[in-house]
Enzyme design. Sequence first.
Site, PDB file in Angstrom:
ATOM      1  N   VAL A 148       0.862  -1.190   0.000  1.00  0.00           N
ATOM      2  CA  VAL A 148       0.000   0.000   0.000  1.00  0.00           C
ATOM      3  C   VAL A 148       0.891   1.230   0.000  1.00  0.00           C
ATOM      4  O   VAL A 148       1.761   1.366   0.865  1.00  0.00           O
ATOM      5  CB  VAL A 148      -0.906   0.058   1.255  1.00  0.00           C
ATOM      6  N   ALA A 150       3.281   1.995  -1.907  1.00  0.00           N
ATOM      7  CA  ALA A 150       4.656   1.744  -2.383  1.00  0.00           C
ATOM      8  C   ALA A 150       5.709   2.271  -1.405  1.00  0.00           C
ATOM      9  O   ALA A 150       6.637   2.958  -1.785  1.00  0.00           O
ATOM     10  CB  ALA A 150       4.847   2.364  -3.762  1.00  0.00           C
ATOM     11  N   LEU A 152       5.299   4.361   1.200  1.00  0.00           N
ATOM     12  CA  LEU A 152       4.963   5.544   2.015  1.00  0.00           C
ATOM     13  C   LEU A 152       4.644   5.048   3.434  1.00  0.00           C
ATOM     14  O   LEU A 152       4.114   3.951   3.591  1.00  0.00           O
ATOM     15  CB  LEU A 152       3.719   6.263   1.453  1.00  0.00           C
ATOM     16  N   LYS A 221      -6.009  -2.792  -1.351  1.00  0.00           N
ATOM     17  CA  LYS A 221      -5.213  -1.904  -0.493  1.00  0.00           C
ATOM     18  C   LYS A 221      -6.014  -1.485   0.738  1.00  0.00           C
ATOM     19  O   LYS A 221      -5.494  -1.450   1.849  1.00  0.00           O
ATOM     20  CB  LYS A 221      -4.753  -0.673  -1.283  1.00  0.00           C
TER      21      LYS A 221
END
Length: 357
Positions: A148, A150, A152, A221
């Site tokens: 989720v 990438a 962060l 996600k």
Amino acid sequence: VSALRKPTESPRTAPVTVALLGTGTVGSALLARWSHLQAEGRLSDLRLCYVANSRYSWRARAGLGAADLSLQRGDADTLCAERLSTVLPAGSIVVDATASDAVAALHSRWLAAGLAVATANKAGAGGELWNFRAIHAHARRYGDSATVGAGLPLLRSLRELRRGGDRILGIAGVLSGSLAWLFDRYDGMRPFSVLVREARALGYTEPDPRLDLSGQDVKRKLLILARNAGHALEAEAVEVESLLPADLAAAAPEDLDSALSALDAPLRKRFRAAHRIGRRLRFLARLDEHGKARVGLEVLTADDPLCAGRGCDNRVALWSSRYRQQPLLIQGPGAGAEVTAAALLDDVLRLAHPTEA
Ligand SMILES: NC(=O)c1ccc[n+]([C@@H]2O[C@H](COP(=O)([O-])OP(=O)(O)OC[C@H]3O[C@@H](n4cnc5c(N)ncnc54)[C@H](OP(=O)(O)O)[C@@H]3O)[C@@H](O)[C@H]2O)c1
């Protein structure tokens, strides 16, 4: 006193074996980053001993580099993902850079066998609830930061808030880089289908953009976020508003390009209705305090924080016991091979050094 003093140097341990499944967009970016970090001497205690895609596999006890994979073709009998737990030493790390449901179904089996898993594949924790539960039982050996946002700090923040005693009171955000880009660009003038073709050519969407437009990727996600927020949601519990008209959803792959224009009229109508009252369209995922979860198109005011951000940025608002009035906002590039591969490799390093985490 000196006899009780801890040794200043930790004992030398054998390198941790790593296996990579998937050599596509993300897997290739991971191999490139691996080579780069290896050249800097940052991966000296890791050995990439197995690499496989759906056609070939490569193995070398002493470790493989990207050059080995490009110079020599692998064995045609692929390293079967199902056999990994029998061939890898305990403590090894499996990196899942595939989009395969069959591979994701093995995550819990590998974890139960004492392996660790770092994954960009959402089909494990974002699929069936029983699989999430089986995975979650070994959460300390599961690296999911690439699933989720990438990499962060979304899942990390969620977990730290809960560890600190907070309840998660809500989550809302733009979780798809491709849909963020499409609705950031869409001005009701150029047909939406033209933008979809452009996004596909730029590599922002899946090869079949229907996977993005159906909302199914965002749903996975949101399931990962919701389950990590403490809601045991079944996959079917998420309400999903697909952007796909029935004809486009049913189109054969060879007819896809022309079928995309079925998106244009309904989206133009929704854009105009929002525009007339000074609002914007955004494709959002939402979870409330009671675990109600929804994915779909929403009409937002122009100053809504979820309208901010550029290009493929993800932006997510988190409400919790301490962030009750003003949410914690997390925004940044949430898609793309490089950031995803970096998040995967961060997880590999954390799993290889669990005591430093
Ligand atoms: N692309 C992004 O920006 C991005 C961002 C965040 C997350 N992700 C996630 O990362 C994952 C990979 O995405 P991608 O874009 O790299 O996909 P991709 O380019 O389609 O690559 C998928 C790879 O998986 C391999 N594969 C499929 N089944 C396999 C199996 N049973 N055993 C071993 N390898 C298998 C494929 O093999 P072949 O080469 O033989 O086909 C291919 O190499 C997906 O789950 C995706 O959702 C991607």
